[in-house]
Scaffold this motif. Structure first.
Motif: not given
Length: 216
Positions: A129-156
Motif C-alpha cells: 500500500a505504501g508503494l502505491v501511495l508513494g507512486e501517486y505522490r511522485r506522479l502528483a509532483t509532475q505538471p498537470e494540464p491546467a484545469e477549469p477554475a470552477e471544479g466539482p463542489r464537494l460537501t464538507e
C-alpha cells in the motif's frame, strides 16, 4: 451474498481458491483459466469481485483488469499473484485493480481481503500500500494540464471522507473515526466518484493526493 469469479491458469490452485471461497460463504459464479474467457464470462455472470492472477496463457492479467473495468457494472478486481515486484503491483493498480495480494498470504488473510474488496476497500499485502501511495505522490509532483477554475463542489463531509481515503484508511476505519455507519461512508465515496467522474477508489486516492488532501 458476494458473487466471486476466480481467474487462474493453474487448475489445482484455481479449484482450491474456489473451494475456500465457497466454504466461507461466498458464491463462486465462475472459475476460469484464460483472460479472454474471463472477460466473456464476467459480462455474462456479473461477479461482484474477480480474484485475478496476473500470469495467464493468452493475455496479461493487467489487460484483463483493464477490460473488466469496462464491464457494466464493473466488478472489483483483487489481484492474487506470486509476484510482489513493484512494476507488477503498479501496473495492476493503474489497470484498475482494487487491491493486490501475494499468493503467500494465508487463507484467513485472503478471505478477509475478498470481503474488504467487496466492501469497496483498497486491499494490499502489507508493504505494498505504501508503494502505491508513494507512486501517486511522485506522479502528483509532475505538471498537470491546467484545469477549469470552477471544479466539482464537494460537501464538507465528502471532503473529510476523501481526506481519510487518501491517508489509506479502510471504510470501516473511516466510519469509526467519523462515527458514521459503514454504508454512509460508502455512499459518500460513491457520491464523490460521481461528482469527480472517477471510476474507483484508486483513482480517488490519486485525485486526493494531487490536491494535497493526504497531508496532516
Amino acid at each position: 451474498m458476494v458473487r466471486v469469479m476466480v481467474v487462474d491458469d493453474h487448475p489445482m490452485w484455481r479449484d482450491g481458491v474456489a473451494r475456500d471461497l465457497t466454504e466461507a460463504g461466498y458464491v463462486v459464479v465462475a472459475a476460469v483459466g484464460e483472460g479472454r474467457q474471463a472477460v466473456r464470462v464476467a459480462e455474462a455472470v456479473l461477479p461482484d469481485v474477480v480474484v485475478l492472477d496476473l500470469h495467464l496463457p493468452d493475455m496479461p492479467g493487467f489487460e484483463v483488469a483493464a477490460r473488466l473495468a469496462q464491464v457494466r457494472p464493473a466488478p472489483r478486481v483483487l489481484v492474487l499473484s506470486a509476484s510482489a515486484e513493484q512494476e507488477d503491483v503498479l501496473k495492476a493498480v493503474k489497470a484498475g485493480a482494487s487491491g493486490y495480494l501475494v499468493k503467500s498470504a494465508g487463507r484467513e488473510e485472503f478471505l478477509d481481503a475478498v470481503r474488504r474488496t467487496a466492501d469497496g476497500d483498497a486491499v494490499f499485502t502489507p508493504g505494498l500500500a505504501g508503494l502505491v501511495l508513494g507512486e501517486y505522490r511522485r506522479l502528483a509532483t509532475q505538471p498537470e494540464p491546467a484545469e477549469p477554475a470552477e471544479g466539482p463542489r464537494l460537501t464538507e463531509r465528502e471532503t473529510e471522507v476523501l481526506r481519510l481515503v487518501a491517508k489509506g484508511l479502510s471504510y470501516r476505519q473511516i466510519a469509526e473515526r467519523l462515527v458514521l455507519s459503514h454504508r454512509t461512508v460508502q455512499n459518500h465515496v460513491q457520491n464523490t466518484l460521481g461528482k469527480l467522474q472517477l471510476h474507483n477508489r484508486v483513482e480517488l486516492v490519486r485525485y486526493a493526493i494531487e490536491r494535497g488532501l493526504d497531508a496532516d
